[in-house]
Design a protein around this motif. Structure first.
Motif, PDB file in Angstrom:
ATOM      1  N   ALA A 233      52.191 -46.459  35.400  1.00 48.13           N
ATOM      2  CA  ALA A 233      51.978 -46.224  33.964  1.00 48.13           C
ATOM      3  C   ALA A 233      50.819 -45.276  33.699  1.00 48.13           C
ATOM      4  O   ALA A 233      50.621 -44.851  32.556  1.00 48.13           O
ATOM      5  CB  ALA A 233      51.712 -47.560  33.260  1.00 48.13           C
ATOM      6  N   GLY A 234      50.032 -44.953  34.723  1.00 47.41           N
ATOM      7  CA  GLY A 234      48.847 -44.127  34.524  1.00 47.41           C
ATOM      8  C   GLY A 234      47.686 -44.908  33.931  1.00 47.41           C
ATOM      9  O   GLY A 234      46.698 -44.325  33.470  1.00 47.41           O
ATOM     10  N   ALA A 235      47.785 -46.231  33.922  1.00 48.60           N
ATOM     11  CA  ALA A 235      46.727 -47.083  33.360  1.00 48.60           C
ATOM     12  C   ALA A 235      45.549 -47.176  34.332  1.00 48.60           C
ATOM     13  O   ALA A 235      45.686 -46.944  35.530  1.00 48.60           O
ATOM     14  CB  ALA A 235      47.281 -48.476  33.072  1.00 48.60           C
ATOM     15  N   THR A 236      44.396 -47.564  33.794  1.00 50.11           N
ATOM     16  CA  THR A 236      43.186 -47.764  34.603  1.00 50.11           C
ATOM     17  C   THR A 236      43.042 -49.247  34.901  1.00 50.11           C
ATOM     18  O   THR A 236      43.064 -50.072  33.988  1.00 50.11           O
ATOM     19  CB  THR A 236      41.942 -47.278  33.829  1.00 50.11           C
ATOM     20  OG1 THR A 236      42.114 -45.893  33.512  1.00 50.11           O
ATOM     21  CG2 THR A 236      40.675 -47.472  34.657  1.00 50.11           C
ATOM     22  N   VAL A 237      42.887 -49.569  36.175  1.00 49.44           N
ATOM     23  CA  VAL A 237      42.645 -50.955  36.574  1.00 49.44           C
ATOM     24  C   VAL A 237      41.139 -51.168  36.583  1.00 49.44           C
ATOM     25  O   VAL A 237      40.427 -50.654  37.439  1.00 49.44           O
ATOM     26  CB  VAL A 237      43.250 -51.274  37.957  1.00 49.44           C
ATOM     27  CG1 VAL A 237      42.902 -52.694  38.387  1.00 49.44           C
ATOM     28  CG2 VAL A 237      44.769 -51.067  37.936  1.00 49.44           C
ATOM     29  N   GLU A 238      40.652 -51.914  35.601  1.00 48.39           N
ATOM     30  CA  GLU A 238      39.213 -52.188  35.491  1.00 48.39           C
ATOM     31  C   GLU A 238      38.780 -53.291  36.446  1.00 48.39           C
ATOM     32  O   GLU A 238      37.631 -53.324  36.874  1.00 48.39           O
ATOM     33  CB  GLU A 238      38.853 -52.581  34.058  1.00 48.39           C
ATOM     34  CG  GLU A 238      39.046 -51.470  33.048  1.00 48.39           C
ATOM     35  CD  GLU A 238      38.068 -50.319  33.208  1.00 48.39           C
ATOM     36  OE1 GLU A 238      37.025 -50.477  33.883  1.00 48.39           O
ATOM     37  OE2 GLU A 238      38.354 -49.238  32.658  1.00 48.39           O
ATOM     38  N   GLY A 239      39.703 -54.193  36.766  1.00 49.61           N
ATOM     39  CA  GLY A 239      39.347 -55.266  37.676  1.00 49.61           C
ATOM     40  C   GLY A 239      40.469 -56.257  37.849  1.00 49.61           C
ATOM     41  O   GLY A 239      41.494 -56.204  37.159  1.00 49.61           O
ATOM     42  N   LEU A 240      40.244 -57.151  38.808  1.00 50.04           N
ATOM     43  CA  LEU A 240      41.182 -58.212  39.132  1.00 50.04           C
ATOM     44  C   LEU A 240      40.473 -59.535  38.930  1.00 50.04           C
ATOM     45  O   LEU A 240      39.390 -59.745  39.476  1.00 50.04           O
ATOM     46  CB  LEU A 240      41.663 -58.084  40.580  1.00 50.04           C
ATOM     47  CG  LEU A 240      42.104 -56.683  41.032  1.00 50.04           C
ATOM     48  CD1 LEU A 240      42.429 -56.679  42.511  1.00 50.04           C
ATOM     49  CD2 LEU A 240      43.285 -56.199  40.216  1.00 50.04           C
ATOM     50  N   GLY A 241      41.065 -60.416  38.136  1.00 48.30           N
ATOM     51  CA  GLY A 241      40.495 -61.730  37.874  1.00 48.30           C
ATOM     52  C   GLY A 241      41.372 -62.802  38.504  1.00 48.30           C
ATOM     53  O   GLY A 241      42.535 -62.929  38.152  1.00 48.30           O
TER      54      GLY A 241
ATOM     55  N   GLU B 128      57.167 -49.527  27.416  1.00 43.65           N
ATOM     56  CA  GLU B 128      56.517 -49.517  26.106  1.00 43.65           C
ATOM     57  C   GLU B 128      55.246 -50.364  26.063  1.00 43.65           C
ATOM     58  O   GLU B 128      54.464 -50.270  25.127  1.00 43.65           O
ATOM     59  CB  GLU B 128      57.497 -49.958  25.013  1.00 43.65           C
ATOM     60  CG  GLU B 128      57.951 -51.390  25.100  1.00 43.65           C
ATOM     61  CD  GLU B 128      59.022 -51.724  24.071  1.00 43.65           C
ATOM     62  OE1 GLU B 128      58.738 -51.635  22.860  1.00 43.65           O
ATOM     63  OE2 GLU B 128      60.136 -52.087  24.496  1.00 43.65           O
ATOM     64  N   TYR B 129      55.005 -51.194  27.107  1.00 45.54           N
ATOM     65  CA  TYR B 129      53.845 -52.083  27.081  1.00 45.54           C
ATOM     66  C   TYR B 129      52.714 -51.693  28.022  1.00 45.54           C
ATOM     67  O   TYR B 129      51.673 -52.342  28.022  1.00 45.54           O
ATOM     68  CB  TYR B 129      54.281 -53.523  27.352  1.00 45.54           C
ATOM     69  CG  TYR B 129      55.259 -54.005  26.312  1.00 45.54           C
ATOM     70  CD1 TYR B 129      54.944 -53.938  24.955  1.00 45.54           C
ATOM     71  CD2 TYR B 129      56.504 -54.479  26.674  1.00 45.54           C
ATOM     72  CE1 TYR B 129      55.844 -54.358  23.994  1.00 45.54           C
ATOM     73  CE2 TYR B 129      57.414 -54.907  25.711  1.00 45.54           C
ATOM     74  CZ  TYR B 129      57.066 -54.838  24.383  1.00 45.54           C
ATOM     75  OH  TYR B 129      57.964 -55.243  23.420  1.00 45.54           O
ATOM     76  N   LEU B 130      52.895 -50.656  28.823  1.00 43.22           N
ATOM     77  CA  LEU B 130      51.811 -50.128  29.667  1.00 43.22           C
ATOM     78  C   LEU B 130      51.774 -48.623  29.510  1.00 43.22           C
ATOM     79  O   LEU B 130      52.816 -47.969  29.541  1.00 43.22           O
ATOM     80  CB  LEU B 130      52.031 -50.472  31.145  1.00 43.22           C
ATOM     81  CG  LEU B 130      51.824 -51.909  31.591  1.00 43.22           C
ATOM     82  CD1 LEU B 130      52.058 -52.030  33.102  1.00 43.22           C
ATOM     83  CD2 LEU B 130      50.440 -52.418  31.244  1.00 43.22           C
ATOM     84  N   SER B 131      50.564 -48.072  29.369  1.00 43.76           N
ATOM     85  CA  SER B 131      50.443 -46.628  29.160  1.00 43.76           C
ATOM     86  C   SER B 131      49.145 -46.115  29.769  1.00 43.76           C
ATOM     87  O   SER B 131      48.262 -46.897  30.142  1.00 43.76           O
ATOM     88  CB  SER B 131      50.467 -46.321  27.655  1.00 43.76           C
ATOM     89  OG  SER B 131      49.228 -46.713  27.079  1.00 43.76           O
ATOM     90  N   PRO B 132      48.966 -44.799  29.827  1.00 44.86           N
ATOM     91  CA  PRO B 132      47.729 -44.220  30.350  1.00 44.86           C
ATOM     92  C   PRO B 132      46.486 -44.594  29.532  1.00 44.86           C
ATOM     93  O   PRO B 132      45.373 -44.485  30.029  1.00 44.86           O
ATOM     94  CB  PRO B 132      47.983 -42.706  30.286  1.00 44.86           C
ATOM     95  CG  PRO B 132      49.462 -42.563  30.329  1.00 44.86           C
ATOM     96  CD  PRO B 132      49.991 -43.761  29.587  1.00 44.86           C
TER      97      PRO B 132
END
Length: 194
Positions: free
Chosen positions: A143-151, A112-116
């Motif tokens: 989750a189909g989410a987009t990884v914009e970056g790693l900090g 419920e906390y990660l989605s596309p």
């Protein structure tokens, strides 16, 4: 981030086995005013990215991620290393090897906390071999989410996890990158960054 490099030089303790102890301000006692400066720097570095959520892993990354979440004005989700009775079975799951503790952790995030629709900034305190980042990226992909970056607060550049992730096409922004450190002398050499 020169301020972080200076703080590591002042308070960091180099131990054998490529371990850097910074628990006086990052991993045990947290300097929240210093975290605020790190959060502001992550916001500056990723100002061009459509980040709507921050993902981290328990435990040491949570404090930094929360402060960054304040700067971005977005929720923070942390991957749990154990399932509690109030989490349903509807979870994303991965296994992450811990360099520090030399063990494997079953890590979960409730679906419920990660989605596309999510555009994630993944934050952690340290990056060594990249196992935690790879695990969090796996959860994001499930989750189909987009990884914009790693900090990353502190990257151990000599352990090559950051280089591997960059070669895989991920945007990695580390506030301090250590090129080498010597347990015998306590010397720490940082990589020059723009």
């Amino acid at each position: 981030m020169k301020l972080l490099e200076e703080r590591i030089r002042q308070e960091g303790i180099v131990k054998s086995g490529s371990v850097l102890k910074v628990d006086s301000f990052i991993n045990h006692q947290m300097d929240v005013l210093f975290f605020d400066k790190m959060g502001a720097e992550f916001k500056r570095l990723y100002a061009d990215a459509p980040i709507n959520k921050i993902l981290t892993i328990e435990a040491s990354g949570i404090g930094i991620a929360i402060i960054a979440g304040l700067h971005f004005g977005v929720p923070v989700v942390f991957a749990k290393k154990s399932r509690s009775s109030n989490i349903s079975d509807d979870v994303y799951h991965t296994v992450i090897h811990s360099y520090t503790h030399n063990n494997d952790n079953n890590v979960i995030v409730s679906r419920e906390y990660l989605s596309p629709e999510d555009h994630l900034l993944i934050i952690d305190d340290f990056l060594a071999n990249g196992c935690a980042m790879e695990g969090l990226i796996d959860l994001a992909h499930q989750a189909g989410a987009t990884v914009e970056g790693l900090g990353i607060a502190v990257e151990k550049g000599f352990q090559k996890g950051g280089d591997k992730l960059r070669q895989e096409g991920y945007r990695v922004e580390s506030l301090a990158i250590i090129e080498s450190m010597d347990a015998a002398t306590g010397e720490i050499v940082f990589r020059e960054q723009d």
